[in-house]
Design an enzyme around this catalytic site. Sequence first.
Site, PDB file in Angstrom:
ATOM      1  N   ARG A 121      -3.125 -15.273   7.870  1.00  0.00           N
ATOM      2  CA  ARG A 121      -1.698 -15.616   7.966  1.00  0.00           C
ATOM      3  C   ARG A 121      -0.855 -14.490   8.527  1.00  0.00           C
ATOM      4  O   ARG A 121       0.369 -14.618   8.618  1.00  0.00           O
ATOM      5  CB  ARG A 121      -1.173 -16.022   6.605  1.00  0.00           C
ATOM      6  N   ASP A 127     -11.565  -5.669   2.021  1.00  0.00           N
ATOM      7  CA  ASP A 127     -10.692  -6.152   3.105  1.00  0.00           C
ATOM      8  C   ASP A 127      -9.246  -5.731   2.860  1.00  0.00           C
ATOM      9  O   ASP A 127      -8.390  -5.935   3.721  1.00  0.00           O
ATOM     10  CB  ASP A 127     -10.783  -7.676   3.247  1.00  0.00           C
ATOM     11  N   ASP A 174      -1.589  -4.583   1.736  1.00  0.00           N
ATOM     12  CA  ASP A 174      -1.743  -5.929   1.173  1.00  0.00           C
ATOM     13  C   ASP A 174      -1.283  -6.016  -0.281  1.00  0.00           C
ATOM     14  O   ASP A 174      -2.076  -6.136  -1.211  1.00  0.00           O
ATOM     15  CB  ASP A 174      -3.196  -6.430   1.299  1.00  0.00           C
TER      16      ASP A 174
END
Length: 528
Positions: A102, A270, A280
């Site tokens: 996204r 990740d 993130d």
Amino acid sequence: MIQFEDRFVRELPSDPNRVNTPRRVEEAAYSFVEPTPVQAPKLIIASEEMAELLGIEPRSLAEPPLLDLFSGNDVLPDMRPYAACYGGHQFGNWAGQLGDGRAIGLGEIVDREGVLQEIQIKGAGPTPYSRRADGRAVLRSTLREFICSEAMHHLGIPTTRALAFYTTGEKIPRDMFYDGRVRLEPSAIITRVAPSFLRFGSFELPRSRKDLDLLRALTDFTLRHFFPDIEAPYGPDAYRAFVLEVARRTARMISEWMRVGFIHGVMNTDNMSILGLTIDYGPYGFVEDFDPSFTPNTTDAHGRRYAFGRQPSIGAFNLACLHHALLPLLGDSLSQEEIIDAYSEAFEAEYHTMLAQKLGFFRIDGGDDHVLVENLFELLRVSEIDMTLFFRRLAMVPVEDPLRTDDRLREIFMPAYYREEALMGEAGIAALRSFLDAWAHRVRIDGMEPLTRIERMNRSNPLYIPRNYLAQEAIDALEGEGDDSKLKRLFEVLKRPYEEQRGAEEFAKRRPEWARDRAGCSMLSCSS
Ligand code: AMP
Ligand code: MG
């Protein structure tokens, strides 16, 4: 108008397939993909500081053309937007291909200091890596990323940055607690910024597919642009120096998290930046009533793999994954044992320096200091004391002054106690006094000039941190009444976390009782 560079897409191999459907992508570092337009983009808040660094007039982020550009409604002719391909270990298990499901990279901008900064919009619509998800992000998680990434920067912690936060005028379905109660929630987009968003998982994926060409291309790209101290031509020794440097940066980043009580919440490989940046922001949190086993991530409530106190050892696990990924390039220039030892040594050094600063010592020196630190953490845990408020208030304790009466101690420390009774009784005050006596004795041995010491302590013990409940109050106001004033005020206060600000007392309090078990305040799911 902004001039976009395209170093990432120019220098690395691309996915020849331009169709935007979920798929396996091989022999490519990314896929070209255009953002999906949104109905009614609106700028909620911008980081003026970040805008200025990028040479962007902050107000221009609210209007076309930048409004359209950063909300995904327009693409300039010189832009080649893309989604990166990467894999990762999730909760300890190899998950295969993941990728930017996204987030869409728009390109790079040279900032005022001459550094190329990659601009990414997250929540910009589906990509070939969206798997079954919608490519969007909800307002609550977007606001949380915006607030915390900028706050971490002002706390002095390596992090990706935020430029702007837009709402889209659209709603998306989310099952916040994975219990079948789907709700329509407003969606949003964050424009985020970093020299690179490459992750450990970017290297693990080609290695898992035995794609040495891609692995080498990615690694050499990383060295060329971000590790200028390592000289070309690159061979095993250069790759060794690279992995060792990533280990040092990771150690420093995690030690800094421990300093301010930050819990990332999802330290999958990740989500580990190859530059050692905090990246993130999802179900993150800050330790309030001190507890090393605390995790804000409800998805991790059982295993507590990513709990506060486990973060340093998860760093080691993640580095072992990175080391494994790079083995074909390293040959026998670096063993797993060596990299883990280097990481542990670097972490320990960082951690001890950090603790010494928090406590007002020159250094952590020998066994007695370790016992003192252990005792402190035990006191914080057993008495349910707010970590941030305690350390900040420690600097207020006079080390020479015998006037440390029970009443005075209560006056200083009561605001940090989640159960005030714990400090009312004899035993509670005795436990606190016993630590303070040992601490004050130790401070006197160092003999640091008091003002210097207090100033030093205040520089590493923040007063204002983005507590989850504060972010949640800003979310509630924005979602409920469209009121952005709480967000803006919080953002302002968090710009100077170490400086006592008049009128900001509300932001320097322990988590209120109503927030103890409330969603978004101490429990967060991965649903975002
Ligand atoms: P995270 O746990 O947020 O780091 O996400 C793990 C993976 O899931 C990444 O590949 C994300 O891009 C992907 N992902 C998470 N949420 C979405 C979404 N709403 N749409 C598409 N992909 C997503
Ligand atoms: Mg991620």
